[in-house]
Design a protein around this motif. Structure first.
Motif, mmCIF file in Angstrom:
data_model
loop_
_atom_site.group_PDB
_atom_site.id
_atom_site.type_symbol
_atom_site.label_atom_id
_atom_site.label_comp_id
_atom_site.label_asym_id
_atom_site.label_seq_id
_atom_site.Cartn_x
_atom_site.Cartn_y
_atom_site.Cartn_z
ATOM 1 N N ALA A 1 3.909 11.393 -12.847
ATOM 2 C CA ALA A 1 2.609 11.615 -13.264
ATOM 3 C C ALA A 1 2.420 11.453 -14.780
ATOM 4 N N ILE B 1 6.811 7.766 -2.072
ATOM 5 C CA ILE B 1 6.215 6.791 -3.316
ATOM 6 C C ILE B 1 6.537 7.814 -4.428
ATOM 7 N N ASN B 2 6.151 8.975 -4.452
ATOM 8 C CA ASN B 2 6.432 9.985 -5.746
ATOM 9 C C ASN B 2 7.638 10.854 -5.769
ATOM 10 N N ASP C 1 2.540 7.531 -15.887
ATOM 11 C CA ASP C 1 1.485 6.916 -15.288
ATOM 12 C C ASP C 1 0.168 7.518 -16.261
ATOM 13 N N GLU D 1 -0.140 13.240 -8.254
ATOM 14 C CA GLU D 1 0.743 12.855 -7.307
ATOM 15 C C GLU D 1 0.608 13.971 -6.098
ATOM 16 N N HIS E 1 4.595 1.356 -14.255
ATOM 17 C CA HIS E 1 3.933 2.427 -13.531
ATOM 18 C C HIS E 1 5.044 2.947 -12.623
ATOM 19 N N THR E 2 5.378 4.218 -12.851
ATOM 20 C CA THR E 2 6.445 4.768 -12.130
ATOM 21 C C THR E 2 6.393 5.652 -11.013
ATOM 22 N N HIS E 3 5.176 6.433 -10.888
ATOM 23 C CA HIS E 3 4.614 7.370 -9.935
ATOM 24 C C HIS E 3 5.237 8.612 -10.421
ATOM 25 N N ASP F 1 -3.260 11.801 -14.312
ATOM 26 C CA ASP F 1 -2.826 11.041 -12.887
ATOM 27 C C ASP F 1 -2.037 12.197 -12.098
ATOM 28 N N ALA G 1 3.495 9.146 1.463
ATOM 29 C CA ALA G 1 3.083 9.662 0.111
ATOM 30 C C ALA G 1 4.591 10.141 -0.609
ATOM 31 N N ASP H 1 -7.923 10.298 -8.625
ATOM 32 C CA ASP H 1 -7.385 11.359 -9.548
ATOM 33 C C ASP H 1 -8.564 12.543 -9.336
#
Length: 192
Positions: A173, A68-69, A176, A13, A169-171, A11, A65, A113
Motif C-alpha cells: 500500500a 496478489i497482496n 502504490d 489492500e 506498482h508492488t501491491h 491505496d 486477493a 479505494d
C-alpha cells in the motif's frame, strides 16, 4: 483568502471485492500536495505517510486477493490494529496535515479505494470520514480528460512515458500510494 484543498493519495489492500463481507487488510495515505485554485504545490518528497495493517473483520476471503497482496490474515488476526484504532488514527493524521484546508482523497482509480476507506471510516471512526461523503479525486478520469483518451484507455498500464511514476506498482500500500501521488502531481502540473 482561498482556503484550498490538501490531497492524500490512497491505496488499500483487501481480501475480497467489497467491504463488510470482506476485510481491508492494509491501507496507506500519502500527502500528495495542496491546491488553492490557482497553484498546485507538490511535496519535495513523499515522506508524510500513514500506514496501518488491520485485523480482518470477517471470516470471508478470496485466495486470489491474498496471492496478489501477500498479506497474512492469520498474522493480522494477532498483530493487526483494530479497525476503530486505525481509522481514528488516520482521521487525526489527515486533519493534522490538512489544517484549514479541505482534505481530498486521490487514487487511480478512486472507485475501489474510496469504497473501502469511506466504508471503514463510517463504520469504525468516531469522527466519520475526514473526506466528507464525496471529496475524492479520480486520477484515471483526469488522465482520460487531459490526454483526450477514452476512459477505457486511461489505465495505468497505458500511461504515456512522461506520465509514468518513478516506482513500480508492488501491491504494498505505501509503494502504490506514493506511485499514485507521483502520477497525480504530473497531472496537476500538466499545462494542456
Amino acid at each position: 483568502m482561498k482556503i484550498g484543498d490538501t490531497y492524500f493519495s490512497a491505496d488499500v489492500e483487501t481480501d475480497g471485492p467489497i467491504p463488510g463481507p470482506y476485510s481491508m487488510l492494509s491501507f496507506a495515505l500519502v500527502y500528495a500536495g495542496q491546491y488553492d485554485g490557482q497553484t498546485f504545490e507538490k511535496p519535495s518528497k513523499y515522506d508524510q505517510i500513514f500506514y496501518r495493517e488491520i485485523k480482518p473483520i470477517s471470516e470471508n476471503y478470496e485466495v486470489e486477493a491474498l496471492n496478489i497482496n501477500q498479506l497474512d490474515r492469520e498474522r493480522l488476526q494477532r498483530e493487526g490494529a483494530s479497525p476503530k484504532d486505525a481509522m481514528n488514527d488516520a482521521w487525526d493524521w489527515v486533519m493534522s496535515l490538512a489544517g484549514e484546508t479541505k482534505p481530498v482523497l486521490a487514487a487511480y482509480p478512486v472507485s475501489f479505494d474510496w469504497t473501502w476507506l469511506y466504508w471503514y471510516f463510517i463504520a469504525f471512526s468516531d469522527k466519520g470520514s475526514p473526506f466528507g461523503y464525496s471529496r475524492c479525486f479520480d486520477i484515471k478520469t483526469a488522465v482520460s480528460i487531459k490526454a483526450n483518451l477514452p476512459f477505457s484507455s486511461a489505465g495505468r498500464s497505458k500511461l504515456p512515458d512522461w506520465l509514468q511514476p518513478e516506482r513500480e506498482h508492488t501491491h504494498f500500500a505505501v509503494d502504490d500510494a506514493i506511485e499514485q501521488a507521483e502520477i497525480f502531481a504530473k497531472i496537476a502540473e500538466w499545462k494542456a
